[in-house]
Every structure is written in C-alpha cells, then in structure tokens.
Scaffold this active site. Structure first.
Site, mmCIF file in Angstrom:
data_model
loop_
_atom_site.group_PDB
_atom_site.id
_atom_site.type_symbol
_atom_site.label_atom_id
_atom_site.label_comp_id
_atom_site.label_asym_id
_atom_site.label_seq_id
_atom_site.Cartn_x
_atom_site.Cartn_y
_atom_site.Cartn_z
ATOM 1 N N HIS A 157 36.414 50.244 44.205
ATOM 2 C CA HIS A 157 34.791 50.184 43.791
ATOM 3 C C HIS A 157 34.663 49.641 42.221
ATOM 4 C CE1 HIS A 157 32.472 51.474 47.252
ATOM 5 N NE2 HIS A 157 33.481 52.251 47.636
ATOM 6 N N ASP A 164 30.229 50.087 50.164
ATOM 7 C CA ASP A 164 30.359 51.212 51.251
ATOM 8 C C ASP A 164 28.905 50.681 51.979
ATOM 9 O OD1 ASP A 164 32.447 52.173 50.607
ATOM 10 O OD2 ASP A 164 31.301 53.774 49.333
ATOM 11 N N GLU A 246 38.236 54.517 56.375
ATOM 12 C CA GLU A 246 36.737 54.800 55.930
ATOM 13 C C GLU A 246 35.906 53.409 56.736
ATOM 14 O OE1 GLU A 246 36.830 56.978 51.796
ATOM 15 O OE2 GLU A 246 36.145 54.985 51.856
ATOM 16 N N HIS A 249 33.684 51.049 54.313
ATOM 17 C CA HIS A 249 34.418 50.661 53.200
ATOM 18 C C HIS A 249 34.872 49.353 53.375
ATOM 19 C CE1 HIS A 249 36.593 51.619 49.312
ATOM 20 N NE2 HIS A 249 37.423 50.590 49.705
#
Length: 287
Positions: A157, A164, A246, A249
């Site tokens: 990130h 996200d 995830e 993500h």
C-alpha cells in the site's frame, strides 16, 4: 600608560541583553521543533481518487476506530483515497462498467504511509491489546500475526498502487457508524449478524484475519463466491492483480513505484496542485 574607560552601566546592560538573545536563538535553532522537517508531499504521480472519479464510494476505515487496532491509525489525517495516477485511472474504467450494471466500487484503504504500517507493527507486538479480537481475528492467536502474514513491516500500500475495496449495489444504503465499546461479532459471521456494511456479501467483512477471507477458499460458495469473482474479474480486466489471501486487496500492474515506500500523510495537502480533469460518469452514480 594607556587608560581604559570602564563601560557604563547602560552599555553593560545592553551587552547582556544581546548575549541572552543570542543564546536563546542558539537554543531555539537546536530544539527538535525548530529542526523538524516539514511534512513530505506526494510526488506528482499521486492523485486523490475523488479528482479522477468522484462516483467511487470511499469508506476510509483507518481514520476511524473501526479497525483491527481499535483506534485511528497514524498518518491518516482525512478520509481520503490517494493513489498513483495510473491506478486511479484504472479504477475509473472499472467503475464505468460497474455503474452500467447498477453497482459501484467502494474503497476501504488506498495509499498507506509507512508511519501507519509502523503503527500496525507496534500494535501487533503488544500482545495485551486485544480489544478488537472478537471481530477481526477471533480464531488467530495474536502472537502469530507476523508468522501467519497478517502483519508485516512493509506494505505494498505504501507504494501507492494498491487498494482495498469491494462492490456496492446501487442505490447505496448508508452504513451504520461504529461506536467504540459496542459488542463485536466475528468478521466471518453471517452477513445479517456481523457489523453492517452496504457492500454485497463477500462471505467475510473487510480486514478479516481468517482463512475464510482467502479469495478462492472452497468453503465460500453460492452468491458470496460469485460476488468475489465479480469483483476480481472486473478489476483484472483493467490490469489489477488480487492478493489470494485477501479478497479485497488489489494492486495495479505495472506499479509506478515498485520499490519505493512513501510516508507522506493521507491528506489533501499531500496532493495539492496535482490536478486532473474530472471524468464523465453515468447519471446513475451514487450521491
């Protein structure tokens, strides 16, 4: 013998004042406050997502106490999604396709400063702080967060091309605010029981530290699996790559800064002057 004139009392007083002022200036110049560097700003390649596509819903979690730490995270000054320009443009293209089908993207987190990652690391090392365990990691021992890959000292990130996000059916209903201290429900509980989210049912909530959050976990079936695949296929068509652990993500490839981890704060001033034209969107966009 040459005579020396004794300085007058007024002159001695004036010299004392000057010496004191010089000492004060020296101390001030050496103080941490005086030496503190100004807050870094984002490179020109970063933009506020809202300036590229204002129709994408933003529910920035880390400026609120509703996250796995239980408090606002360092470096988040305003509820703002900041991304590299190519990633923001790609999200805009995905959003246009979703709007035509009656859906919208919703981002939970975008660029994340290194100081926020450091906050996560400090929290993970404090094994006594489990105030949000019942919701975000009920089946994970906190001592395992690093070993199991839930927390790391660096995050993609911080490079600016990772976000996200989820999908919301339009018209978007408001999400009930979180109130610290309220009863917590596991993030993998049925949608009707876990913390309310106006997104489609993805099988778990956002930031759920559990293997059920793995995008292709075989226990996730039916509409929940279809929703995950809908999000994944929509974003993959625009150049995004999903993190298999995830479902929320995604990283835009190729990354603008594949090896650089930034630490400017999440705030409008960080991208001030980085102007881009507002793109046209469908009349069905959310308010």
């Amino acid at each position: 013998m040459t005579s020396r004139r004794t300085p007058s009392r007024a002159l001695r007083t004036w010299r004392g004042i000057l010496a004191g002022a010089a000492a004060l200036l020296t101390v001030t110049a050496l103080s941490p406050a005086a030496q503190a560097a100004p807050e870094p700003k984002a490179p020109e390649a970063f933009v506020a997502l809202r300036s590229v596509d204002p129709s994408i819903i933003q529910e920035m979690r880390y400026i609120t106490p509703h996250d796995f730490v239980g408090e606002p995270i360092d470096g988040y000054r305003q509820p703002l999604c900041i991304l590299t320009r190519p990633a923001a443009e790609a999200l805009h293209r995905a959003q246009l396709k979703l709007l035509r089908q009656g859906y919208s993207l919703k981002v939970y987190d975008c660029y994340r400063p290194q100081r926020a990652v450091d906050h996560f690391v400090r929290w993970a090392k404090d094994l006594d702080d489990e105030r949000m365990k019942a919701e975000f990691y009920p089946r994970v021992d906190k001592s395992r967060l690093f070993a199991d890959g839930y927390i790391a000292e660096k995050s993609g990130h911080s490079r600016g091309s990772t976000m996200d996000l989820t999908i919301v059916k339009l018209p978007a209903l408001p999400t009930r605010p979180y109130h610290p201290g309220q009863p917590l429900v596991p993030c993998y509980a049925p949608k009707s029981e876990r913390f309310p989210d106006n997104s489609v049912d993805m099988g778990t909530g956002f930031d759920c530290f559990d293997t059920l959050a793995h995008t292709d976990d075989p226990r996730i079936q039916g509409a929940q699996r279809a929703n995950r695949q809908f999000l994944k296929s929509t974003l993959e068509a625009q150049g995004f790559v999903n993190l298999p652990e995830e479902w929320w993500h995604f990283t835009y490839q190729p990354e603008t800064f594949p090896d650089t981890y930034f630490d400017f704060p999440v705030a409008w001033r960080s991208v001030a002057g980085h102007r881009v034209p507002v793109r046209p969107v469908s009349p069905s966009r959310p308010a």
